[in-house]
Design a protein around this motif. Structure first.
Motif, PDB file in Angstrom:
ATOM      1  N   UNK A 155       0.818  -1.214   0.000  1.00 41.21           N
ATOM      2  CA  UNK A 155       0.000   0.000   0.000  1.00 41.21           C
ATOM      3  C   UNK A 155       0.852   1.265   0.000  1.00 41.21           C
ATOM      4  N   UNK A 156       2.116   1.134   0.364  1.00 40.76           N
ATOM      5  CA  UNK A 156       3.011   2.289   0.413  1.00 40.76           C
ATOM      6  C   UNK A 156       3.902   2.380  -0.819  1.00 40.76           C
ATOM      7  N   UNK A 157       3.636   1.547  -1.801  1.00 40.41           N
ATOM      8  CA  UNK A 157       4.469   1.506  -3.008  1.00 40.41           C
ATOM      9  C   UNK A 157       3.673   1.985  -4.216  1.00 40.41           C
ATOM     10  N   UNK A 158       4.320   2.561  -5.201  1.00 37.43           N
ATOM     11  CA  UNK A 158       5.733   2.914  -5.188  1.00 37.43           C
ATOM     12  C   UNK A 158       5.962   4.139  -4.316  1.00 37.43           C
ATOM     13  N   UNK A 159       7.221   4.437  -4.034  1.00 38.74           N
ATOM     14  CA  UNK A 159       7.555   5.652  -3.300  1.00 38.74           C
ATOM     15  C   UNK A 159       7.205   6.843  -4.181  1.00 38.74           C
ATOM     16  N   UNK A 160       6.653   7.871  -3.571  1.00 38.70           N
ATOM     17  CA  UNK A 160       6.215   9.031  -4.343  1.00 38.70           C
ATOM     18  C   UNK A 160       6.848  10.319  -3.821  1.00 38.70           C
ATOM     19  N   UNK A 161       7.137  11.204  -4.759  1.00 35.70           N
ATOM     20  CA  UNK A 161       7.573  12.562  -4.409  1.00 35.70           C
ATOM     21  C   UNK A 161       6.633  13.525  -5.112  1.00 35.70           C
ATOM     22  N   UNK A 162       5.989  14.349  -4.322  1.00 33.92           N
ATOM     23  CA  UNK A 162       5.084  15.367  -4.832  1.00 33.92           C
ATOM     24  C   UNK A 162       5.877  16.644  -5.106  1.00 33.92           C
ATOM     25  N   UNK A 163       5.677  17.216  -6.287  1.00 36.57           N
ATOM     26  CA  UNK A 163       6.192  18.552  -6.586  1.00 36.57           C
ATOM     27  C   UNK A 163       4.958  19.447  -6.599  1.00 36.57           C
ATOM     28  N   UNK A 164       4.933  20.421  -5.707  1.00 35.64           N
ATOM     29  CA  UNK A 164       3.727  21.242  -5.580  1.00 35.64           C
ATOM     30  C   UNK A 164       4.097  22.699  -5.323  1.00 35.64           C
ATOM     31  N   UNK A 165       3.270  23.565  -5.859  1.00 35.08           N
ATOM     32  CA  UNK A 165       3.440  25.002  -5.679  1.00 35.08           C
ATOM     33  C   UNK A 165       2.477  25.451  -4.592  1.00 35.08           C
ATOM     34  N   UNK A 166       2.974  26.241  -3.631  1.00 27.39           N
ATOM     35  CA  UNK A 166       2.091  26.723  -2.571  1.00 27.39           C
ATOM     36  C   UNK A 166       1.419  28.033  -2.988  1.00 27.39           C
ATOM     37  N   UNK A 167       0.637  28.600  -2.095  1.00 24.79           N
ATOM     38  CA  UNK A 167      -0.113  29.824  -2.408  1.00 24.79           C
ATOM     39  C   UNK A 167       0.785  31.031  -2.683  1.00 24.79           C
ATOM     40  N   UNK A 168       2.032  30.982  -2.230  1.00 31.54           N
ATOM     41  CA  UNK A 168       2.974  32.084  -2.458  1.00 31.54           C
ATOM     42  C   UNK A 168       3.780  31.889  -3.732  1.00 31.54           C
ATOM     43  N   UNK A 169       3.611  30.747  -4.382  1.00 35.64           N
ATOM     44  CA  UNK A 169       4.366  30.469  -5.598  1.00 35.64           C
ATOM     45  C   UNK A 169       5.651  29.697  -5.346  1.00 35.64           C
ATOM     46  N   UNK A 170       5.951  29.395  -4.070  1.00 32.43           N
ATOM     47  CA  UNK A 170       7.125  28.581  -3.768  1.00 32.43           C
ATOM     48  C   UNK A 170       6.817  27.131  -4.125  1.00 32.43           C
ATOM     49  N   UNK A 171       7.841  26.414  -4.573  1.00 34.78           N
ATOM     50  CA  UNK A 171       7.669  24.999  -4.927  1.00 34.78           C
ATOM     51  C   UNK A 171       8.306  24.117  -3.866  1.00 34.78           C
ATOM     52  N   UNK A 172       7.668  22.979  -3.626  1.00 31.02           N
ATOM     53  CA  UNK A 172       8.103  22.059  -2.583  1.00 31.02           C
ATOM     54  C   UNK A 172       8.187  20.637  -3.119  1.00 31.02           C
ATOM     55  N   UNK A 173       9.097  19.872  -2.554  1.00 32.93           N
ATOM     56  CA  UNK A 173       9.148  18.428  -2.745  1.00 32.93           C
ATOM     57  C   UNK A 173       8.640  17.813  -1.444  1.00 32.93           C
ATOM     58  N   UNK A 174       7.666  16.935  -1.542  1.00 34.05           N
ATOM     59  CA  UNK A 174       7.069  16.327  -0.349  1.00 34.05           C
ATOM     60  C   UNK A 174       6.965  14.817  -0.567  1.00 34.05           C
ATOM     61  N   UNK A 175       7.374  14.060   0.430  1.00 34.00           N
ATOM     62  CA  UNK A 175       7.222  12.604   0.403  1.00 34.00           C
ATOM     63  C   UNK A 175       6.809  12.124   1.776  1.00 34.00           C
ATOM     64  N   UNK A 176       6.411  10.883   1.850  1.00 30.39           N
ATOM     65  CA  UNK A 176       6.060  10.297   3.128  1.00 30.39           C
ATOM     66  C   UNK A 176       7.325  10.152   3.971  1.00 30.39           C
ATOM     67  N   UNK A 177       7.242  10.557   5.233  1.00 30.06           N
ATOM     68  CA  UNK A 177       8.343  10.301   6.161  1.00 30.06           C
ATOM     69  C   UNK A 177       8.377   8.798   6.421  1.00 30.06           C
ATOM     70  N   UNK A 178       9.507   8.191   6.234  1.00 30.55           N
ATOM     71  CA  UNK A 178       9.590   6.726   6.247  1.00 30.55           C
ATOM     72  C   UNK A 178      10.027   6.133   7.579  1.00 30.55           C
TER      73      UNK A 178
END
Length: 196
Positions: A136-159
């Motif tokens: 259920x935790x596979x595959x590993x994922x990395x989200x690339x997302x823009x916040x409300x200020x226009x900054x971009x983030x990489x987010x993944x599950x803490x393992x």
């Protein structure tokens, strides 16, 4: 008669208190015995998560790791850096989901959302053989997302909870799990700088 009612009330109170004490003692004792069999890092991992829940008020924030992308690095450079690091660690990109939809107008502009999926099939198989729930935790994922200020983030599950939250994994599996975690975190840390 009044004395008898009072006497029975006291006896009833003592029985109730005794039942509560016995429940707490035996139930808590059972839980403590089970907790002593967990990985030595388990309590610290759970406490770290709980501290984040207390700080943010959101369990979801406590279950992820996030890295801010350098504003001078293009998203495609981030993706290419992460792909290169993954390849060097014998992990493959198995998916690329673009979640942004130019047809959606929400008054705030169109937020960039993209999810990259990575896996090491041989490690995945070993973990699913160990416990189907790992799938259920596979595959590993990395989200690339823009916040409300226009900054971009990489987010993944803490393992950390997957690695240390239960009984200690067998040594060979722990080595492989740490390899996957370290690779994912390295991809984020270096990818956010466009470095590889």
């Amino acid at each position: 008669m009044k004395f008898l009612k009072s006497f029975l009330a006291v006896i009833g109170g003592i029985v109730i208190i005794g039942a509560i004490v016995a429940y707490v003692k035996f139930d808590l004792g059972d839980k403590m015995e089970k907790a002593s069999k967990l990985d030595p890092k388990a309590i610290g991992a759970y406490m770290n998560m709980f501290d984040k829940v207390l700080t943010t008020g959101r369990a979801t924030d406590a279950m992820v790791r996030r890295v801010k992308i350098d504003p001078d690095v293009s998203t495609e450079d981030v993706v290419e850096a992460m792909r290169s690091i993954a390849t060097d660690a014998n992990m493959v990109q198995v998916g690329d989901s673009h979640m942004s939809d130019k047809s959606i107008k929400d008054g705030k502009g169109n937020r960039y959302i993209r999810i990259l999926h990575y896996c090491s099939p041989s490690i995945a198989k070993q973990f699913i053989d160990y416990s189907l729930a790992f799938g259920a935790f596979m595959p590993c994922r990395i989200l690339i997302v823009e916040d409300d200020k226009g900054d971009r983030w990489l987010i993944t599950m803490a393992m950390e909870l997957m690695l240390f939250g239960g009984h200690t994994l067998p040594p060979e599996m722990m080595t492989k799990a740490e390899h996957v975690r370290d690779t994912m975190y390295k991809m984020m840390d270096l990818g956010a700088k466009g470095d590889f």
